[in-house]
Design a protein around this motif. Structure first.
Motif, PDB file in Angstrom:
ATOM      1  N   LEU A 105      -1.600  -9.676  -9.195  1.00 31.18           N
ATOM      2  CA  LEU A 105      -1.213  -9.297  -7.836  1.00 31.18           C
ATOM      3  C   LEU A 105      -2.447  -8.936  -7.015  1.00 31.18           C
ATOM      4  CD1 LEU A 105       1.806  -6.917  -8.601  1.00 31.18           C
ATOM      5  CD2 LEU A 105       1.901  -9.319  -7.892  1.00 31.18           C
ATOM      6  N   PRO A 106      -2.446  -9.308  -5.742  1.00 27.48           N
ATOM      7  CA  PRO A 106      -3.546  -8.867  -4.886  1.00 27.48           C
ATOM      8  C   PRO A 106      -3.414  -7.381  -4.591  1.00 27.48           C
ATOM      9  CG  PRO A 106      -1.917 -10.049  -3.594  1.00 27.48           C
ATOM     10  CD  PRO A 106      -1.478 -10.129  -5.028  1.00 27.48           C
ATOM     11  N   LEU A 107      -4.538  -6.736  -4.399  1.00 27.47           N
ATOM     12  CA  LEU A 107      -4.560  -5.335  -3.993  1.00 27.47           C
ATOM     13  C   LEU A 107      -4.862  -5.298  -2.506  1.00 27.47           C
ATOM     14  CD1 LEU A 107      -6.631  -3.881  -6.949  1.00 27.47           C
ATOM     15  CD2 LEU A 107      -4.282  -3.271  -6.390  1.00 27.47           C
ATOM     16  N   ARG A 108      -3.876  -4.870  -1.734  1.00 31.58           N
ATOM     17  CA  ARG A 108      -4.039  -4.723  -0.289  1.00 31.58           C
ATOM     18  C   ARG A 108      -3.782  -3.269   0.080  1.00 31.58           C
ATOM     19  NH1 ARG A 108      -4.364  -9.407   2.528  1.00 31.58           N
ATOM     20  NH2 ARG A 108      -3.764 -11.294   1.408  1.00 31.58           N
ATOM     21  N   VAL A 109      -4.618  -2.762   0.957  1.00 34.00           N
ATOM     22  CA  VAL A 109      -4.443  -1.406   1.478  1.00 34.00           C
ATOM     23  C   VAL A 109      -4.377  -1.536   2.993  1.00 34.00           C
ATOM     24  CG1 VAL A 109      -5.444   0.898   1.653  1.00 34.00           C
ATOM     25  CG2 VAL A 109      -5.658  -0.403  -0.484  1.00 34.00           C
ATOM     26  N   GLU A 110      -3.221  -1.153   3.539  1.00 32.68           N
ATOM     27  CA  GLU A 110      -2.962  -1.297   4.975  1.00 32.68           C
ATOM     28  C   GLU A 110      -3.243  -2.723   5.433  1.00 32.68           C
ATOM     29  OE1 GLU A 110      -5.117   1.834   6.952  1.00 32.68           O
ATOM     30  OE2 GLU A 110      -3.984   3.392   5.915  1.00 32.68           O
ATOM     31  N   GLY A 111      -2.823  -3.664   4.606  1.00 33.83           N
ATOM     32  CA  GLY A 111      -2.941  -5.077   4.931  1.00 33.83           C
ATOM     33  C   GLY A 111      -4.273  -5.715   4.597  1.00 33.83           C
ATOM     34  N   ALA A 133       2.967  -1.182 -11.006  1.00 39.65           N
ATOM     35  CA  ALA A 133       2.752   0.243 -11.275  1.00 39.65           C
ATOM     36  C   ALA A 133       1.328   0.638 -10.891  1.00 39.65           C
ATOM     37  CB  ALA A 133       3.022   0.561 -12.739  1.00 39.65           C
ATOM     38  N   GLY A 134       0.383  -0.264 -11.121  1.00 39.89           N
ATOM     39  CA  GLY A 134      -0.994  -0.019 -10.714  1.00 39.89           C
ATOM     40  C   GLY A 134      -1.135   0.075  -9.211  1.00 39.89           C
ATOM     41  N   LEU A 135      -0.425  -0.805  -8.487  1.00 43.08           N
ATOM     42  CA  LEU A 135      -0.447  -0.754  -7.019  1.00 43.08           C
ATOM     43  C   LEU A 135       0.085   0.583  -6.519  1.00 43.08           C
ATOM     44  CD1 LEU A 135       0.990  -4.263  -5.976  1.00 43.08           C
ATOM     45  CD2 LEU A 135      -1.404  -3.598  -6.184  1.00 43.08           C
ATOM     46  N   ARG A 136       1.236   0.982  -7.064  1.00 42.01           N
ATOM     47  CA  ARG A 136       1.865   2.236  -6.631  1.00 42.01           C
ATOM     48  C   ARG A 136       0.959   3.442  -6.877  1.00 42.01           C
ATOM     49  NH1 ARG A 136       6.293  -0.356  -8.850  1.00 42.01           N
ATOM     50  NH2 ARG A 136       6.094   0.788 -10.807  1.00 42.01           N
ATOM     51  N   ALA A 137       0.236   3.426  -7.993  1.00 42.85           N
ATOM     52  CA  ALA A 137      -0.595   4.578  -8.366  1.00 42.85           C
ATOM     53  C   ALA A 137      -1.714   4.856  -7.374  1.00 42.85           C
ATOM     54  CB  ALA A 137      -1.178   4.361  -9.764  1.00 42.85           C
ATOM     55  N   GLY A 139      -1.470   3.801  -4.040  1.00 45.39           N
ATOM     56  CA  GLY A 139      -0.947   3.716  -2.683  1.00 45.39           C
ATOM     57  C   GLY A 139      -1.226   2.389  -2.008  1.00 45.39           C
ATOM     58  N   ALA A 140      -1.435   1.339  -2.816  1.00 48.05           N
ATOM     59  CA  ALA A 140      -1.655   0.005  -2.240  1.00 48.05           C
ATOM     60  C   ALA A 140      -0.334  -0.542  -1.714  1.00 48.05           C
ATOM     61  CB  ALA A 140      -2.225  -0.931  -3.303  1.00 48.05           C
ATOM     62  N   ASP A 141      -0.433  -1.553  -0.854  1.00 50.68           N
ATOM     63  CA  ASP A 141       0.751  -2.178  -0.295  1.00 50.68           C
ATOM     64  C   ASP A 141       1.595  -2.782  -1.417  1.00 50.68           C
ATOM     65  OD1 ASP A 141      -0.607  -1.590   2.034  1.00 50.68           O
ATOM     66  OD2 ASP A 141      -1.028  -3.674   2.557  1.00 50.68           O
ATOM     67  N   GLU A 142       2.913  -2.597  -1.329  1.00 48.79           N
ATOM     68  CA  GLU A 142       3.820  -3.202  -2.300  1.00 48.79           C
ATOM     69  C   GLU A 142       3.844  -4.717  -2.113  1.00 48.79           C
ATOM     70  OE1 GLU A 142       5.909  -2.113  -4.871  1.00 48.79           O
ATOM     71  OE2 GLU A 142       4.866  -0.202  -4.743  1.00 48.79           O
ATOM     72  N   ILE A 143       3.751  -5.432  -3.206  1.00 50.57           N
ATOM     73  CA  ILE A 143       3.744  -6.886  -3.164  1.00 50.57           C
ATOM     74  C   ILE A 143       4.704  -7.397  -4.212  1.00 50.57           C
ATOM     75  CG2 ILE A 143       2.341  -8.946  -3.560  1.00 50.57           C
ATOM     76  CD1 ILE A 143      -0.001  -7.386  -2.399  1.00 50.57           C
ATOM     77  N   GLU A 144       5.618  -8.238  -3.794  1.00 51.49           N
ATOM     78  CA  GLU A 144       6.545  -8.872  -4.742  1.00 51.49           C
ATOM     79  C   GLU A 144       5.954 -10.191  -5.188  1.00 51.49           C
ATOM     80  OE1 GLU A 144       9.337  -7.533  -6.046  1.00 51.49           O
ATOM     81  OE2 GLU A 144       8.757  -5.744  -4.932  1.00 51.49           O
TER      82      GLU A 144
END
Length: 145
Positions: A105-111, A133-137, A139-144
């Motif tokens: 998954l890409p890691l995006r923060v505020e886009g 779970a790594g994204l959530r930890a 505060g990165a943008d949720e990505i499906e």
């Protein structure tokens, strides 16, 4: 003429926190994984391997992060990008380090794209769940995927 361009990059602390959160989630699922986190240029920022995780999945996890972070979309979406174009399917899947199945998954923060996270060792769905779970930890943008 602009000579220097600033590019957002994940901080090492966030990369390590994301990797740890992915492993903690894998523990709750009862699976063993490898997890890699890269910056948006594909350089490895963090890596964790759970004891008993497949050693063959080490490079796959790192390459999932490399692929997702470099292209900016989940690795699971590659097949839909190819559509019916057999040449693209064969050509892209033959490229070193390009992963065309789920778990990255890409890691995006505020886009803004700052990196990628890749998980390997369980099913593609479980790998992606651990990556989320790594994204959530952090505060990165949720990505499906």
């Amino acid at each position: 003429m602009k000579v220097v361009v600033n590019q957002p990059c994940i901080a090492w602390e966030a990369a390590h926190r994301a990797a740890e959160a992915a492993v903690r989630h894998a523990e709750s699922l009862g699976v063993r994984i490898n997890v890699g986190v890269t910056d948006a240029t594909g350089n490895l920022m963090a890596f964790l391997r759970m004891p008993g995780a497949f050693p063959q999945s080490i490079q796959i996890a790192i390459d999932k992060a490399y692929t997702a972070g470099g292209f900016g979309f989940p690795t699971a979406q590659w097949m839909s990008v190819f559509g019916e174009d057999e040449g693209m399917k064969l050509g892209f899947s033959a490229q070193p380090r390009l992963i065309v199945f789920g778990g990255g998954l890409p890691l995006r923060v505020e886009g803004q794209l700052v990196g990628g996270i890749g998980v390997s060792g369980a099913s593609a769905a479980q790998d992606a769940e651990c990556a989320r779970a790594g994204l959530r930890a952090i505060g990165a943008d949720e990505i499906e995927d």
